[in-house]
Structures are given as structure tokens and as C-alpha cells.
Design a protein around this motif. Structure first.
Motif, PDB file in Angstrom:
ATOM      1  N   VAL A 161       0.829  -1.209   0.000  1.00 55.92           N
ATOM      2  CA  VAL A 161       0.000   0.000   0.000  1.00 55.92           C
ATOM      3  C   VAL A 161       0.863   1.259   0.000  1.00 55.92           C
ATOM      4  CG1 VAL A 161      -1.718   1.306   1.294  1.00 55.92           C
ATOM      5  CG2 VAL A 161      -1.959  -1.159   1.087  1.00 55.92           C
ATOM      6  N   ILE A 162       1.966   1.232   0.750  1.00 59.47           N
ATOM      7  CA  ILE A 162       2.875   2.380   0.739  1.00 59.47           C
ATOM      8  C   ILE A 162       3.423   2.615  -0.670  1.00 59.47           C
ATOM      9  CG2 ILE A 162       5.116   3.212   1.563  1.00 59.47           C
ATOM     10  CD1 ILE A 162       4.515   1.772   4.222  1.00 59.47           C
ATOM     11  N   ILE A 163       3.796   1.523  -1.343  1.00 59.99           N
ATOM     12  CA  ILE A 163       4.306   1.647  -2.715  1.00 59.99           C
ATOM     13  C   ILE A 163       3.217   2.149  -3.655  1.00 59.99           C
ATOM     14  CG2 ILE A 163       5.144   0.325  -4.698  1.00 59.99           C
ATOM     15  CD1 ILE A 163       6.652  -1.463  -2.716  1.00 59.99           C
ATOM     16  N   PHE A 164       1.995   1.621  -3.504  1.00 60.50           N
ATOM     17  CA  PHE A 164       0.895   2.056  -4.364  1.00 60.50           C
ATOM     18  C   PHE A 164       0.543   3.526  -4.132  1.00 60.50           C
ATOM     19  CE2 PHE A 164      -1.268  -2.313  -5.267  1.00 60.50           C
ATOM     20  CZ  PHE A 164      -0.234  -2.614  -6.129  1.00 60.50           C
ATOM     21  N   SER A 165       0.678   3.991  -2.886  1.00 61.90           N
ATOM     22  CA  SER A 165       0.419   5.415  -2.632  1.00 61.90           C
ATOM     23  C   SER A 165       1.462   6.275  -3.329  1.00 61.90           C
ATOM     24  CB  SER A 165       0.401   5.698  -1.127  1.00 61.90           C
ATOM     25  OG  SER A 165       1.673   5.484  -0.551  1.00 61.90           O
ATOM     26  N   GLY A 166       2.700   5.785  -3.350  1.00 58.17           N
ATOM     27  CA  GLY A 166       3.739   6.471  -4.120  1.00 58.17           C
ATOM     28  C   GLY A 166       3.428   6.468  -5.598  1.00 58.17           C
ATOM     29  N   ASN A 167       2.786   5.404  -6.072  1.00 57.47           N
ATOM     30  CA  ASN A 167       2.370   5.320  -7.466  1.00 57.47           C
ATOM     31  C   ASN A 167       1.412   6.450  -7.811  1.00 57.47           C
ATOM     32  OD1 ASN A 167       1.831   4.102 -10.091  1.00 57.47           O
ATOM     33  ND2 ASN A 167      -0.074   3.361  -9.207  1.00 57.47           N
ATOM     34  N   ILE A 168       0.488   6.759  -6.896  1.00 57.71           N
ATOM     35  CA  ILE A 168      -0.475   7.834  -7.131  1.00 57.71           C
ATOM     36  C   ILE A 168       0.233   9.186  -7.170  1.00 57.71           C
ATOM     37  CG2 ILE A 168      -2.482   9.043  -6.178  1.00 57.71           C
ATOM     38  CD1 ILE A 168      -3.362   6.356  -4.989  1.00 57.71           C
ATOM     39  N   ILE A 169       1.136   9.415  -6.208  1.00 57.82           N
ATOM     40  CA  ILE A 169       1.842  10.693  -6.139  1.00 57.82           C
ATOM     41  C   ILE A 169       2.727  10.894  -7.367  1.00 57.82           C
ATOM     42  CG2 ILE A 169       3.561  12.008  -4.842  1.00 57.82           C
ATOM     43  CD1 ILE A 169       2.481  10.638  -2.296  1.00 57.82           C
TER      44      ILE A 169
END
Length: 303
Positions: free
Chosen positions: A11-19
Motif C-alpha cells: 500500500v505504501i508503494i501504491f500510494s507512491g504510485n499515485i503521487i
């Protein structure tokens, strides 16, 4: 606990994907998707090529689920998100993405015969409600004023795509080797995305990928969401199933909010902090009950 740690990292990586996706959103959507899977393929190829060759017969005999996983989770999920953002607001995308856990759970109940205890259902509802609360900053008027367009239809396609991927992983991923499978799926994704990216290049011209910010953005997308997060998410689904794994996706707006605060200097309101606490509480309730259920068989066996 290992599966839950994998899900948190995912989830942390996916949130970085959004940013990062927002930072390079001036690039066409399928160009971003094609660039990320191509880079991911080049990175994983030296690691997984020998496995891909060794398990060639498995890939041939199980080509249908392999193709399904490659097209849903690797090729088109993020491409559809990037495409939807061309037509609709990030708020609409985030709200609709928060529906993934609920849809996943309903499909799992129907086809995988998964069962959730009442406490887990409370956790699911809290995590979904808290996620929407964070996204809308506690204003339900945002939901009432949502105007649907072609971008939202595309986002519905993205939700269905990811749920389908989760189901396929649960049913079939244990048949395949980790790294060799990723090599094959990324190769399929490259072939699937190339025609769409080529149309963008024909219409808009060859993209300038050599700017430092774009290079760093594509590098992040190619290494972390496309390789590391996929491996961790697949492992977690094998351990705890798609329903529990999907609930963790409601942490996306929480980690995205934290990342925006740390790296983009955006403000975070007290209302959003309350929503983040609700999401975390809901995810905890969903997982703590499952852990207690796993402990029971071991105790009986020892007796």
C-alpha cells in the motif's frame, strides 16, 4: 504477520504510485503504462529468465490464467487509472477505487466461499467509510455533487480489472514460479500495451522521457509498483485471501495523504486525521479476528 507486513509495504508503494503518477501526468496514460512495464521487464529479466525457461511447459498448459493475470493486474489496471484521470477528477477516481475491497469481498463470498465474521464486517465498513472520509475531507456534499462521465466509466473498468486479478491470483498463482512468471506476464503486458501507446505517439508525437523528473518517475513506477508490490501482493493473497488483502487498499488515501504532506507540502486537516484513524481501526479489526482464528487449530492439535 508476514502477509500483513507485505500488504502494508504494498500500500505504501501504491500510494507512491499515485503521487508519482500525478507528478508525470502530462505524459499520455498508455505511454506511462508501457514505459513502466518495459523497465520492469528489463529489471526482472536477468533474475527470472532461467525460471521462465524451466517452467515453460507450465506456462503453456496454464496459459489462460497466466494471460488473464498479465492483462488485468500488470497491463491494464494502472493504464485504466491513468486514462480515467484524463477525463475525471482525482477525487472521483479515489472514491471509486475505495470500492475495490467491497467488490472483492462480494465476489469472494460468491465464488471462493470465503466467510467474514461480524467483527470483520465492521472493520470493512469502517475502513471503507474512513477512506471516503479522508478523500472527501469529511464533506458528504462532495459525494452528492459527483458528476459521472466517461472517466468514471473507465475507472469502473479499472476496479473490475483489479478484482479479477485478485481472484485469478488466489486460484492460480501457486501453480507458477514467482520471478519467471513475472517475466512472462511483463512480456505479455508489453505486447498488449504497445498498440495503445503507439496510437498516442502517432497522434501526439514521440514523448520526451529524458527529463529528469520523468525519468525518475518512470524508474519508480517500473521498480516498485510493477515488480516489488506485485510480488508482495501476490504472496499476501496466497496467505490471507483476496478479501483481507483488498481491505488494506483502503489505507491508500491515508498513506497518500501522508506522502503529500511529507513530499508535496500539502496541508492535512483534523477531519482527514480522524478519517485516517477510522481506516486504521477498520483494517485492524478485519485482521485481528482472522489471526485469532488461525491460532485455534494449533492449540487443539497440541492438546
Amino acid at each position: 504477520m508476514k502477509a500483513y507486513i507485505f500488504l502494508l509495504i504494498t500500500v505504501i508503494i501504491f500510494s507512491g504510485n499515485i503521487i508519482v503518477g500525478k507528478a508525470i501526468s502530462d505524459l499520455p496514460p498508455f505511454t506511462i503504462a508501457f514505459s513502466r512495464v518495459t523497465l520492469a521487464f528489463l529489471i526482472i529479466l536477468p533474475i527470472g529468465l532461467s525460471q521462465a525457461i524451466k517452467y515453460k511447459s507450465t506456462f503453456v498448459s496454464e496459459w489462460k490464467p497466466l494471460l488473464g493475470m498479465a492483462l488485468t493486474g500488470v497491463a491494464f489496471f494502472n493504464a485504466l487509472i491513468y486514462a480515467s484521470l484524463q477525463f475525471t477528477s482525482p477525487t472521483n477516481v479515489a472514491i471509486m477505487e475505495s470500492a475495490i475491497p467491497v467488490v472483492t469481498i462480494l465476489i469472494s463470498l460468491l465464488f471462493l466461499k470465503e466467510k467474514l465474521r461480524p467483527l470483520q464486517w465492521i472493520g470493512v465498513l469502517l475502513s471503507v467509510g474512513g477512506a471516503v472520509w479522508v478523500i472527501t475531507n469529511g464533506s458528504w456534499q462532495v459525494l452528492a455533487s459527483m458528476a459521472f462521465n466517461i472517466g468514471d466509466v473507465i475507472m469502473i473498468g479499472a476496479v473490475v480489472t483489479w478484482v479479477s486479478y485478485s481472484m485469478l491470483v488466489k486460484y492460480h498463482m501457486m501453480k507458477f514460479p514467482v520471478y519467471g512468471t513475472l517475466v512472462v506476464m511483463l512480456a505479455i503486458a508489453i505486447l498488449a500495451l504497445l498498440p495503445f501507446a503507439a496510437v498516442e505517439w502517432f497522434r501526439l508525437g514521440w514523448p520526451d522521457l529524458w527529463r529528469a523528473d520523468r525519468l525518475l518517475g518512470v524508474a519508480y513506477l517500473g521498480i516498485f509498483p510493477s515488480v516489488i508490490a506485485l510480488i508482495l501482493y501476490n504472496k499476501a493473497i496466497e496467505e490471507v485471501g483476496p478479501s483481507i488483502s483488498a481491505v488494506f487498499l483502503n489505507l491508500l488515501p491515508v498513506f497518500t495523504m501522508a506522502g503529500a504532506l511529507l513530499f508535496l507540502g500539502e496541508n492535512v486537516t483534523h477531519v482527514q486525521l480522524i478519517g485516517a484513524f477510522i481506516v486504521i481501526s477498520g483494517v485492524f479489526l478485519t485482521t485481528v479476528r482472522r489471526k485469532s482464528l488461525k491460532k485455534k487449530p494449533a492449540v487443539i492439535k497440541n492438546l
